[in-house]
Design a protein around this motif. Structure first.
Motif, PDB file in Angstrom:
ATOM      1  N   THR A 171       0.854  -1.189   0.000  1.00 26.63           N
ATOM      2  CA  THR A 171       0.000   0.000   0.000  1.00 26.63           C
ATOM      3  C   THR A 171       0.886   1.233   0.000  1.00 26.63           C
ATOM      4  OG1 THR A 171      -0.033   0.137   2.407  1.00 26.63           O
ATOM      5  CG2 THR A 171      -1.725  -1.244   1.358  1.00 26.63           C
ATOM      6  N   PRO A 172       0.336   2.431  -0.209  1.00 26.59           N
ATOM      7  CA  PRO A 172       1.145   3.658  -0.081  1.00 26.59           C
ATOM      8  C   PRO A 172       1.847   3.743   1.263  1.00 26.59           C
ATOM      9  CG  PRO A 172      -0.903   4.160  -1.190  1.00 26.59           C
ATOM     10  CD  PRO A 172      -1.020   2.730  -0.747  1.00 26.59           C
ATOM     11  N   ALA A 173       1.158   3.351   2.343  1.00 27.52           N
ATOM     12  CA  ALA A 173       1.796   3.360   3.663  1.00 27.52           C
ATOM     13  C   ALA A 173       2.951   2.369   3.703  1.00 27.52           C
ATOM     14  CB  ALA A 173       0.764   3.030   4.741  1.00 27.52           C
ATOM     15  N   GLY A 174       2.772   1.221   3.035  1.00 25.26           N
ATOM     16  CA  GLY A 174       3.839   0.236   2.990  1.00 25.26           C
ATOM     17  C   GLY A 174       5.069   0.761   2.262  1.00 25.26           C
ATOM     18  N   HIS A 175       4.851   1.428   1.129  1.00 23.08           N
ATOM     19  CA  HIS A 175       5.979   2.011   0.383  1.00 23.08           C
ATOM     20  C   HIS A 175       6.691   3.079   1.209  1.00 23.08           C
ATOM     21  CE1 HIS A 175       5.673   0.003  -3.478  1.00 23.08           C
ATOM     22  NE2 HIS A 175       4.361   0.178  -3.479  1.00 23.08           N
ATOM     23  N   ASN A 176       5.930   3.892   1.932  1.00 22.23           N
ATOM     24  CA  ASN A 176       6.545   4.917   2.778  1.00 22.23           C
ATOM     25  C   ASN A 176       7.383   4.279   3.880  1.00 22.23           C
ATOM     26  OD1 ASN A 176       5.592   7.172   1.421  1.00 22.23           O
ATOM     27  ND2 ASN A 176       3.706   7.281   2.627  1.00 22.23           N
ATOM     28  N   LEU A 177       6.872   3.187   4.442  1.00 20.72           N
ATOM     29  CA  LEU A 177       7.615   2.514   5.505  1.00 20.72           C
ATOM     30  C   LEU A 177       8.902   1.890   4.967  1.00 20.72           C
ATOM     31  CD1 LEU A 177       7.710   1.820   8.452  1.00 20.72           C
ATOM     32  CD2 LEU A 177       6.284  -0.197   7.994  1.00 20.72           C
ATOM     33  N   VAL A 178       8.862   1.376   3.740  1.00 21.34           N
ATOM     34  CA  VAL A 178      10.083   0.835   3.128  1.00 21.34           C
ATOM     35  C   VAL A 178      11.125   1.931   2.959  1.00 21.34           C
ATOM     36  CG1 VAL A 178      11.044  -0.105   0.985  1.00 21.34           C
ATOM     37  CG2 VAL A 178       8.988  -1.116   1.975  1.00 21.34           C
ATOM     38  N   ARG A 179      10.677   3.115   2.550  1.00 24.92           N
ATOM     39  CA  ARG A 179      11.611   4.243   2.389  1.00 24.92           C
ATOM     40  C   ARG A 179      12.293   4.563   3.725  1.00 24.92           C
ATOM     41  NH1 ARG A 179      10.505   9.496   3.082  1.00 24.92           N
ATOM     42  NH2 ARG A 179       8.251   9.070   3.056  1.00 24.92           N
ATOM     43  N   HIS A 180      11.522   4.582   4.812  1.00 26.27           N
ATOM     44  CA  HIS A 180      12.119   4.829   6.125  1.00 26.27           C
ATOM     45  C   HIS A 180      13.010   3.662   6.562  1.00 26.27           C
ATOM     46  CE1 HIS A 180      10.057   8.563   6.974  1.00 26.27           C
ATOM     47  NE2 HIS A 180       8.886   8.009   6.686  1.00 26.27           N
ATOM     48  N   THR A 181      12.617   2.456   6.173  1.00 28.21           N
ATOM     49  CA  THR A 181      13.419   1.276   6.521  1.00 28.21           C
ATOM     50  C   THR A 181      14.806   1.363   5.901  1.00 28.21           C
ATOM     51  OG1 THR A 181      11.464  -0.129   6.724  1.00 28.21           O
ATOM     52  CG2 THR A 181      13.559  -1.238   6.332  1.00 28.21           C
ATOM     53  N   GLU A 182      14.881   1.805   4.643  1.00 29.09           N
ATOM     54  CA  GLU A 182      16.195   1.951   3.996  1.00 29.09           C
ATOM     55  C   GLU A 182      17.078   2.898   4.798  1.00 29.09           C
ATOM     56  OE1 GLU A 182      17.150   0.092   1.716  1.00 29.09           O
ATOM     57  OE2 GLU A 182      15.544  -0.391   0.313  1.00 29.09           O
ATOM     58  N   ALA A 183      16.508   3.988   5.280  1.00 32.38           N
ATOM     59  CA  ALA A 183      17.283   4.954   6.065  1.00 32.38           C
ATOM     60  C   ALA A 183      17.718   4.351   7.396  1.00 32.38           C
ATOM     61  CB  ALA A 183      16.458   6.225   6.294  1.00 32.38           C
ATOM     62  N   VAL A 184      16.810   3.594   8.039  1.00 30.99           N
ATOM     63  CA  VAL A 184      17.141   2.970   9.323  1.00 30.99           C
ATOM     64  C   VAL A 184      18.270   1.957   9.158  1.00 30.99           C
ATOM     65  CG1 VAL A 184      16.273   1.375  11.085  1.00 30.99           C
ATOM     66  CG2 VAL A 184      14.888   3.329  10.375  1.00 30.99           C
ATOM     67  N   LEU A 185      18.177   1.123   8.126  1.00 27.62           N
ATOM     68  CA  LEU A 185      19.197   0.099   7.916  1.00 27.62           C
ATOM     69  C   LEU A 185      20.550   0.720   7.568  1.00 27.62           C
ATOM     70  CD1 LEU A 185      17.117  -2.564   5.962  1.00 27.62           C
ATOM     71  CD2 LEU A 185      17.737  -2.561   8.379  1.00 27.62           C
TER      72      LEU A 185
END
Length: 295
Positions: A59-73
């Motif tokens: 979902t759009p929320a899922g894509h946004n969370l992936v973007r933040h996940t890349e930064a966290v990792l």
């Protein structure tokens, strides 16, 4: 609090597209991946996935969370690099990926150089086609890898993966019974790497640029074998410089082409400053032949 391990699964789903592919990449069962993603959705409090039959999309929320996940990792990789710097000396495993011609021609010398500088560092090499490097790095199967690209096949930026500038640049050659051009071999049988590899795509595009589609007779990934087949009249091929080092049998003419292959080091975003990654890069630079550094 969102669990980083589950966030990794969501990130991999964004890259691989299916739960089955994520499970295969990370050595999980599909049911385990599905269960962990369901837990992540409950933690997030909003739908992250849209299920249509057997297919799953973010979902759009899922894509946004992936973007933040890349930064966290990436931040976690940087933290790991800082902790490694705080330790005394380099030790433990360093998992290195390399494509076959580099494994034969350069990696042994680089490992010897690395061992002389950091004897407690345990280098572990796996042959990996550049097309599979990003997934292996993200899955934690590799720490650093050699990847290449061709003039006609530039590589795309992979989320979560960082690459250096070119470590070395090789000229490309037409391997044939006699000197000539690619265009002269529109009717010849061709020897190419297997489908899905950058080497395969490079030969296809070089022939297409010369105005024809190659007639493929053999599909072989090892350049020594490719040259042996050329030597006995089984076809012609495009071969990079490292594929010709010590491998030119009688009856093979190598015509230098206005094409190049460039090799870079790749690692997880944030890991550039990790001392073990930097140590391997330095050892590799030390053993690259001078004629390839400025090609």
């Amino acid at each position: 609090m969102l669990d980083v391990r589950r966030l990794r699964l969501l990130r991999e789903l964004a890259h691989h597209g299916t739960i089955a592919a994520v499970a295969e990449a990370l050595a999980f069962s599909p049911s385990a991946v599905s269960q962990q993603l369901s837990v992540l959705e409950r933690e997030a409090g909003v739908p992250l996935l849209e299920r249509t039959g057997r297919r799953v999309a973010l979902t759009p929320a899922g894509h946004n969370l992936v973007r933040h996940t890349e930064a966290v990792l990436e931040r976690l990789e940087r933290a790991g690099a800082e902790l490694a710097h705080a330790r005394q000396g380099l030790a433990g495993p360093l998992r290195i990926g390399a494509y076959p011609s580099a494994t034969r021609a350069l990696v042994p010398a680089a490992l010897a150089e690395l061992a002389s500088r950091h004897p407690a560092l345990e280098a572990m090499v796996s042959e990996v086609d550049p097309a599979g490097v990003a997934a292996a790095l993200r899955a934690g199967e590799l720490d650093v890898a050699l990847v290449h690209e061709y003039d006609l096949v530039p590589t795309e930026t992979e989320p979560g993966i960082a690459v250096t500038g070119p470590v070395f640049t090789e000229p490309m050659y037409l391997a044939a019974p006699a000197a000539g051009s690619v265009a002269e071999h529109r009717d010849s049988p061709w020897i190419m790497a297997g489908p899905g590899t950058l080497c395969h795509a490079m030969t296809l595009r070089a022939c297409q640029a010369a105005g024809f589609s190659p007639r493929i007779r053999h599909q072989v990934d090892d350049f020594a074998t490719v040259l042996a087949l050329v030597a006995v009249g089984q076809g012609v091929a495009l071969v990079p410089h490292l594929g010709t080092v010590g491998q030119r049998p009688a009856g093979v003419a190598l015509t230098r082409l206005p094409m190049y292959r460039r090799t870079r080091t790749a690692f997880r975003a944030g890991a550039a400053a990790h001392p073990a990654v930097a140590a391997f890069a330095a050892a590799l630079h030390a053993v690259v032949p001078r004629e390839l550094r400025g090609a």
